[in-house]
Motif scaffolding. Sequence first.
Motif, mmCIF file in Angstrom:
data_model
loop_
_atom_site.group_PDB
_atom_site.id
_atom_site.type_symbol
_atom_site.label_atom_id
_atom_site.label_comp_id
_atom_site.label_asym_id
_atom_site.label_seq_id
_atom_site.Cartn_x
_atom_site.Cartn_y
_atom_site.Cartn_z
ATOM 1 N N VAL A 43 0.832 -1.206 0.000
ATOM 2 C CA VAL A 43 0.000 0.000 0.000
ATOM 3 C C VAL A 43 0.864 1.252 0.000
ATOM 4 N N ALA A 44 1.904 1.255 0.860
ATOM 5 C CA ALA A 44 2.791 2.411 0.923
ATOM 6 C C ALA A 44 3.528 2.602 -0.399
ATOM 7 N N GLY A 45 3.943 1.492 -1.030
ATOM 8 C CA GLY A 45 4.642 1.577 -2.319
ATOM 9 C C GLY A 45 3.748 2.126 -3.407
ATOM 10 N N ILE A 46 2.497 1.658 -3.459
ATOM 11 C CA ILE A 46 1.551 2.160 -4.457
ATOM 12 C C ILE A 46 1.278 3.640 -4.235
ATOM 13 N N ALA A 47 1.082 4.024 -2.979
ATOM 14 C CA ALA A 47 0.819 5.429 -2.670
ATOM 15 C C ALA A 47 1.983 6.310 -3.117
ATOM 16 N N HIS A 48 3.196 5.836 -2.881
ATOM 17 C CA HIS A 48 4.384 6.605 -3.283
ATOM 18 C C HIS A 48 4.464 6.746 -4.794
ATOM 19 N N GLU A 49 4.209 5.648 -5.509
ATOM 20 C CA GLU A 49 4.300 5.677 -6.968
ATOM 21 C C GLU A 49 3.223 6.560 -7.587
ATOM 22 N N ILE A 50 2.037 6.589 -6.980
ATOM 23 C CA ILE A 50 0.951 7.413 -7.505
ATOM 24 C C ILE A 50 1.179 8.885 -7.202
ATOM 25 N N ASN A 51 1.805 9.160 -6.079
ATOM 26 C CA ASN A 51 1.910 10.534 -5.596
ATOM 27 C C ASN A 51 2.625 11.460 -6.576
ATOM 28 N N ASN A 52 3.757 11.023 -7.137
ATOM 29 C CA ASN A 52 4.528 11.900 -8.028
ATOM 30 C C ASN A 52 3.764 12.285 -9.296
ATOM 31 N N PRO A 53 3.210 11.326 -10.064
ATOM 32 C CA PRO A 53 2.461 11.738 -11.257
ATOM 33 C C PRO A 53 1.223 12.566 -10.937
ATOM 34 N N VAL A 54 0.582 12.298 -9.801
ATOM 35 C CA VAL A 54 -0.603 13.087 -9.435
ATOM 36 C C VAL A 54 -0.213 14.532 -9.137
ATOM 37 N N ASN A 55 0.884 14.717 -8.416
ATOM 38 C CA ASN A 55 1.369 16.081 -8.157
ATOM 39 C C ASN A 55 1.723 16.790 -9.457
ATOM 40 N N PHE A 56 2.311 16.048 -10.402
ATOM 41 C CA PHE A 56 2.663 16.609 -11.709
ATOM 42 C C PHE A 56 1.396 17.057 -12.456
ATOM 43 N N ILE A 57 0.381 16.188 -12.442
ATOM 44 C CA ILE A 57 -0.881 16.522 -13.119
ATOM 45 C C ILE A 57 -1.527 17.743 -12.465
ATOM 46 N N TYR A 58 -1.585 17.760 -11.140
ATOM 47 C CA TYR A 58 -2.242 18.860 -10.436
ATOM 48 C C TYR A 58 -1.546 20.193 -10.726
ATOM 49 N N ALA A 59 -0.214 20.188 -10.693
ATOM 50 C CA ALA A 59 0.536 21.418 -10.951
ATOM 51 C C ALA A 59 0.309 21.912 -12.376
ATOM 52 N N ASN A 60 0.263 20.992 -13.331
ATOM 53 C CA ASN A 60 0.073 21.392 -14.725
ATOM 54 C C ASN A 60 -1.361 21.813 -15.024
ATOM 55 N N VAL A 61 -2.320 21.223 -14.339
ATOM 56 C CA VAL A 61 -3.705 21.673 -14.494
ATOM 57 C C VAL A 61 -3.836 23.117 -14.017
ATOM 58 N N GLU A 62 -3.145 23.438 -12.950
ATOM 59 C CA GLU A 62 -3.166 24.819 -12.433
ATOM 60 C C GLU A 62 -2.606 25.781 -13.469
ATOM 61 N N CYS A 63 -1.483 25.415 -14.085
ATOM 62 C CA CYS A 63 -0.894 26.266 -15.131
ATOM 63 C C CYS A 63 -1.823 26.360 -16.346
ATOM 64 N N ALA A 64 -2.366 25.215 -16.777
ATOM 65 C CA ALA A 64 -3.271 25.207 -17.926
ATOM 66 C C ALA A 64 -4.492 26.081 -17.665
ATOM 67 N N ASP A 65 -4.977 26.057 -16.455
ATOM 68 C CA ASP A 65 -6.129 26.884 -16.078
ATOM 69 C C ASP A 65 -5.819 28.368 -16.285
ATOM 70 N N ASN A 66 -4.638 28.793 -15.845
ATOM 71 C CA ASN A 66 -4.243 30.201 -16.007
ATOM 72 C C ASN A 66 -4.076 30.567 -17.480
ATOM 73 N N TYR A 67 -3.426 29.681 -18.256
ATOM 74 C CA TYR A 67 -3.208 29.961 -19.680
ATOM 75 C C TYR A 67 -4.532 30.060 -20.440
ATOM 76 N N ILE A 68 -5.431 29.136 -20.160
ATOM 77 C CA ILE A 68 -6.709 29.118 -20.879
ATOM 78 C C ILE A 68 -7.545 30.338 -20.519
ATOM 79 N N LYS A 69 -7.503 30.748 -19.269
ATOM 80 C CA LYS A 69 -8.232 31.966 -18.878
ATOM 81 C C LYS A 69 -7.674 33.185 -19.600
ATOM 82 N N ASP A 70 -6.352 33.249 -19.767
ATOM 83 C CA ASP A 70 -5.737 34.358 -20.507
ATOM 84 C C ASP A 70 -6.191 34.352 -21.969
ATOM 85 N N LEU A 71 -6.212 33.175 -22.580
ATOM 86 C CA LEU A 71 -6.641 33.072 -23.978
ATOM 87 C C LEU A 71 -8.114 33.441 -24.142
ATOM 88 N N LEU A 72 -8.945 33.018 -23.198
ATOM 89 C CA LEU A 72 -10.360 33.361 -23.265
ATOM 90 C C LEU A 72 -10.584 34.860 -23.072
#
Length: 275
Positions: A8-37
């Motif tokens: 369980v701890a290993g799975i949580a660790h492996e999931i954590n990094n890509p999820v943080n990457f996705i969350y950070a990039n969604v935040e950036c994409a949100d700002n970019y798309i709002k600027d374009l709109l």
Amino acid sequence: MSSLGQMVAGIAHEINNPVNFIYANVECADNYIKDLLNLLNLYQEYYPHPDKIISEKIAEIDLDFIHQDLLDILSSMKVGAQRIQEIVLSLRNFSRLDEADMKEVDIHEGIDNTLLILNHRFKSDIEVMKNYGKLPLLECYPAQLNQVFMNIINNAVDAVLDCPEQINKQIVISTNNLKNSHIQVEIQDNGSGIPPENIKKLFDPFFTTKPVGKGTGLGLSICYQIIEKHQGKIEVFSTPKQGSKFVIFLPLHTKTATIVNAQPDQELSSALPKK
């Protein structure tokens, strides 16, 4: 159980990094798309009469709908990523891989993490109520007690789901501080209940009332062993077709523990609605 905690701890660790990457990039994409709109809105404001080809394309793609729906999609993606982060954190806390030794913990945190992991089983018609008392820190093996909560709450869900005629399906989790020497955890449901002849067999290895393929009969036996290891006690009160209540007593400090007994008023109460 140790291997399960490591997995369980290993799975949580492996999931954590890509999820943080996705969350950070969604935040950036949100700002970019709002600027374009916003830029698109300026074009529409200063050039209100676009060329025919552009007007036809705007109608074809339904620009107004895209404008609103795109922001809603980004918001949903952020909420989803946050939800995964919460689940990963709960998995890490639940496994407690770095806490193999006894330590003092907040027992409510373990219960809450267990509820979050089991959230997918709480359908819209199951109400989970928490009546937490003010508890001191408990000296225990956190991962093992989390396994106890997981098993008993999971069984409570099965009990209420097996009782379709019960309209107000409820699971109530209560905690109390007993004279600053023990804590008491009650997990009560208003499900199908347990026949009297089965109560004494509940903690026997391989005993199960579930259909073939749905239960091994080891869960409650393991729970009993874990509670005994903590020098605690677990008792069961049940009335067929009205529900069941598991009462767990745990000493605050295992080395100085003494056995406590349930009081007469701790039999299955009427706190839960009957059919």
